[in-house]
Enzyme design. Structure first.
Site, PDB file in Angstrom:
ATOM      1  N   SER A 149       0.895  -1.144   0.115  1.00  0.00           N
ATOM      2  CA  SER A 149       0.084  -0.061  -0.008  1.00  0.00           C
ATOM      3  C   SER A 149       0.823   1.248  -0.199  1.00  0.00           C
ATOM      4  O   SER A 149       1.538   1.382  -0.793  1.00  0.00           O
ATOM      5  CB  SER A 149      -0.962  -0.034   1.233  1.00  0.00           C
ATOM      6  OG  SER A 149      -1.985   1.015   1.153  1.00  0.00           O
ATOM      7  N   ASP A 301      -3.216   5.857  -3.757  1.00  0.00           N
ATOM      8  CA  ASP A 301      -2.037   5.428  -3.176  1.00  0.00           C
ATOM      9  C   ASP A 301      -1.439   4.326  -4.054  1.00  0.00           C
ATOM     10  O   ASP A 301      -2.044   4.058  -5.114  1.00  0.00           O
ATOM     11  CB  ASP A 301      -2.150   4.643  -2.015  1.00  0.00           C
ATOM     12  CG  ASP A 301      -3.193   3.474  -1.900  1.00  0.00           C
ATOM     13  OD1 ASP A 301      -3.837   3.465  -2.950  1.00  0.00           O
ATOM     14  OD2 ASP A 301      -3.403   2.906  -0.743  1.00  0.00           O
ATOM     15  N   ASP A 303      -1.382   0.954  -4.540  1.00  0.00           N
ATOM     16  CA  ASP A 303      -2.117  -0.002  -5.222  1.00  0.00           C
ATOM     17  C   ASP A 303      -3.365   0.299  -5.530  1.00  0.00           C
ATOM     18  O   ASP A 303      -4.234  -0.387  -5.823  1.00  0.00           O
ATOM     19  CB  ASP A 303      -2.021  -1.229  -4.187  1.00  0.00           C
ATOM     20  CG  ASP A 303      -2.716  -1.003  -2.834  1.00  0.00           C
ATOM     21  OD1 ASP A 303      -2.683   0.309  -2.415  1.00  0.00           O
ATOM     22  OD2 ASP A 303      -3.305  -1.863  -2.207  1.00  0.00           O
ATOM     23  N   ASP A 305      -6.048   1.681  -3.890  1.00  0.00           N
ATOM     24  CA  ASP A 305      -7.278   1.343  -3.075  1.00  0.00           C
ATOM     25  C   ASP A 305      -7.723   2.543  -2.399  1.00  0.00           C
ATOM     26  O   ASP A 305      -8.929   2.573  -1.866  1.00  0.00           O
ATOM     27  CB  ASP A 305      -7.367   0.258  -2.373  1.00  0.00           C
ATOM     28  CG  ASP A 305      -6.091  -0.014  -1.470  1.00  0.00           C
ATOM     29  OD1 ASP A 305      -5.660   0.999  -1.215  1.00  0.00           O
ATOM     30  OD2 ASP A 305      -6.017  -1.091  -0.813  1.00  0.00           O
TER      31      ASP A 305
END
Length: 574
Positions: A149, A301, A303, A305
């Site tokens: 993340s 961010d 990734d 999500d």
């Protein structure tokens, strides 16, 4: 430096032929040059937290490497064969822009294939929500995404998704962890069966974009879309693969991407932290927005999500919204659209979490739908969808900048959420309003709720102990009053108790156990303390509220709420 025996035993195991020469050489080097690092690398096994397993890359049991991930994957493979006997098993694997993500993803694919499991592996980096979508789309039993993340560049991670498309929840997580812990490293099957590894890309991408548009767009006119001036940044992450394409296909042509941050890069060279929760991460996007007189800034961010959003306030100045505000705006918009379409009949729900704004409950109540509140993490919202098939899920979020639109993706999803917040902004602008004004109107209708997060970072072995001690102290010496307000109720999610301090009455809570304490004061404030499941942090969440009779009084009431928050933080000593 004295190193404890159990650590040395782990180190010696890693110096056996089960581990490759490169690994052994690195350990020998640490033994002579950095014993402290050796201790940090081996003093425990990396654990599954709220977001799977996350850690620093390197050699050792407390690090992300081919052996710790191989062991996870071997344990998961054994578990899948146990719970789906005789079934042709399938998994899907995605990864983000982090260093080593592609090679570690291939290691994970190799181990699954060696265990006679069909693997669908994305040919290049992809957003985490696309993994959740692909899992259901391809009818897989499990999915893995390699991501850390928004953690610093030295981190990577391993998230496990189950057949409903959501992340692992009890009892599966505990059962799998036990199998992993019981495994020996020499039991990992690293020899790939390449016939069982299939690379996927465009076909799934197209289906994912189409699904995002179906879930997150609502009769916004072409002229309203053309009129919305958007600045978008992927912060060197995976969203560049999906968000621009989704916006374009949904009809948003006026999109400006921050060029310096468009290239995926695991070093995240232009930001201190690639976390849209941190205002600094959106500095370049805000500068571009001012240059182009944009209406809205959106940053995701690594990734893809979470999303951070900035909009113009009533004075025309770009203002960052927090996760609670974006969640409230998107939820209210969805509820209004569903109401317009005549789709609300009392069999719908929205989802939230125990540390998010209580305004979600007020919103749901106002529209005659249920608001289900779970522990922190979207796996709990995904579980609600699975546990209540008789109810339709409209959307839901949590304060840490995540939102989920509908149930095609069973995790926080910045692709659909980016499109949704653009719909909110485009329709507001077309109606002579703005996102900021819409938020103020919601405060008039449902109460002015304001939240603040204090996050304390405590690294390493000592930090972990310090965080643990803070929670012990809070339990041993419970707060009776905070900033002059008496505490009415204390919820202890570790002990599953809710105690009314006025009557002494104690209720048992049915929600799963978690190391969280929540205090409610007599003026309606809510204060939560919670160690992070994925980072070396302890977090204090403060929520205060007051009625707002009209928008003209916004600044006055906001100043009162800010003062209240400040007093609470001083009283807590954080």
């Amino acid at each position: 430096m004295h190193i404890e025996k159990h650590i040395l035993d782990q180190v010696n195991e890693w110096l056996t032929p089960t581990f490759d020469n490169d690994t052994q050489e690195k350990i020998k080097e640490m033994m002579t040059s950095s014993p402290k690092e050796l201790e940090e690398s081996f003093y425990k096994n990396l654990e599954f937290g709220t977001g799977g397993m996350r850690g620093v890359m390197g050699v050792g049991t407390n690090r992300i490497n081919k052996y710790t991930l191989g062991k996870n994957t071997q344990g998961l493979s054994n578990y899948m064969h146990q719970v789906f006997p005789g079934k042709k098993l399938k998994v899907v694997i995605a990864y983000d822009c982090r260093h080593n993500s592609n090679s570690l993803a291939k290691v994970v694919a190799d181990v699954f294939s060696a265990n006679d499991i069909q693997v669908y592996l994305f040919s290049d980096l992809r957003p985490t929500p696309e993994l959740s979508f692909a899992l259901k789309h391809l009818g897989c039993q499990a999915g893995i995404v390699l991501t850390a993340s928004h953690n610093p560049p030295e981190y990577n991670g391993y998230k496990v998704y189950w057949e409903d498309g959501g992340q692992l929840v009890p009892p599966q997580d505990g059962e799998i962890i036990k199998l992993i812990e019981d495994l020996k490293y020499d039991e990992i099957r690293f020899q790939a069966n390449e016939n069982l590894i299939k690379y996927i890309d465009k076909e799934i991408d197209d289906a994912f974009v189409k699904s995002s548009i179906e879930n997150a767009s609502f009769d916004t006119s072409a002229s309203a879309k053309d009129n919305l001036n958007i600045v978008f940044t992927s912060l060197h992450g995976t969203s560049i693969k999906s968000v621009p394409q989704t916006l374009e296909q949904a009809g948003y042509k006026n999109v400006h991407i921050v060029p310096e941050q468009a290239e995926p890069n695991g070093d995240f060279p232009t930001v201190k932290s690639p976390n849209p929760e941190e205002p600094e991460a959106l500095t370049m996007a805000l500068a571009l927005a001012d240059k182009l007189n944009a209406d809205i800034v959106i940053g995701t961010d690594p990734d893809c999500d979470r999303l951070g959003v900035a909009v113009r306030n009533n004075e025309g100045k770009m203002t960052l919204l927090n996760g609670n505000q974006t969640m409230v705006l998107m939820t209210a918009f969805l509820l209004e659209q569903w109401k317009k379409q005549g789709k609300i009949n009392g069999k719908q729900f929205v989802g939230s979490t125990i540390v998010s704004t209580p305004m979600m409950l007020a919103l749901a109540d106002g529209y005659g739908v249920e608001c289900k509140v779970g522990l922190t993490g979207f796996k709990w919202i995904a579980k609600m969808i699975k546990d209540f098939p008789e109810l339709q899920f409209i959307g839901g979020g949590e304060e840490s900048f995540g939102f989920m639109v509908g149930d095609a993706v069973r995790d926080k999803d910045a692709v659909a959420a980016t499109l949704l917040i653009c719909e909110v902004a485009a329709q507001a602008k077309a109606n002579g309003s703005s996102v900021y004004k819409e938020l103020q109107n919601l405060y008039v209708d449902f109460g002015f709720y304001k939240e603040h997060l204090v996050s304390l970072t405590k690294k390493g072995i000592e930090g972990l102990a310090e965080i643990g001690q803070m929670m012990i102290d809070l339990r041993l010496n419970p707060l009776k009053e905070i900033a002059g307000q008496r505490v009415v109720m204390v919820e202890d999610y570790k002990n599953s108790t809710a105690q009314n301090l006025f009557t002494g009455e104690v209720e048992t809570m049915s929600i799963p156990k978690s190391d969280v304490l929540i205090y409610y004061t007599e003026d309606g404030s809510k204060i939560a303390a919670r160690p992070s499941g994925t980072e070396p942090k302890i977090k204090f969440y403060v929520s205060v509220n007051a009625p707002l009779d009209k928008v003209e009084n916004f600044s006055k009431v906001e100043a009162e709420l800010d003062s209240k928050i400040k007093n609470i933080i001083v009283a807590l000593g954080v």
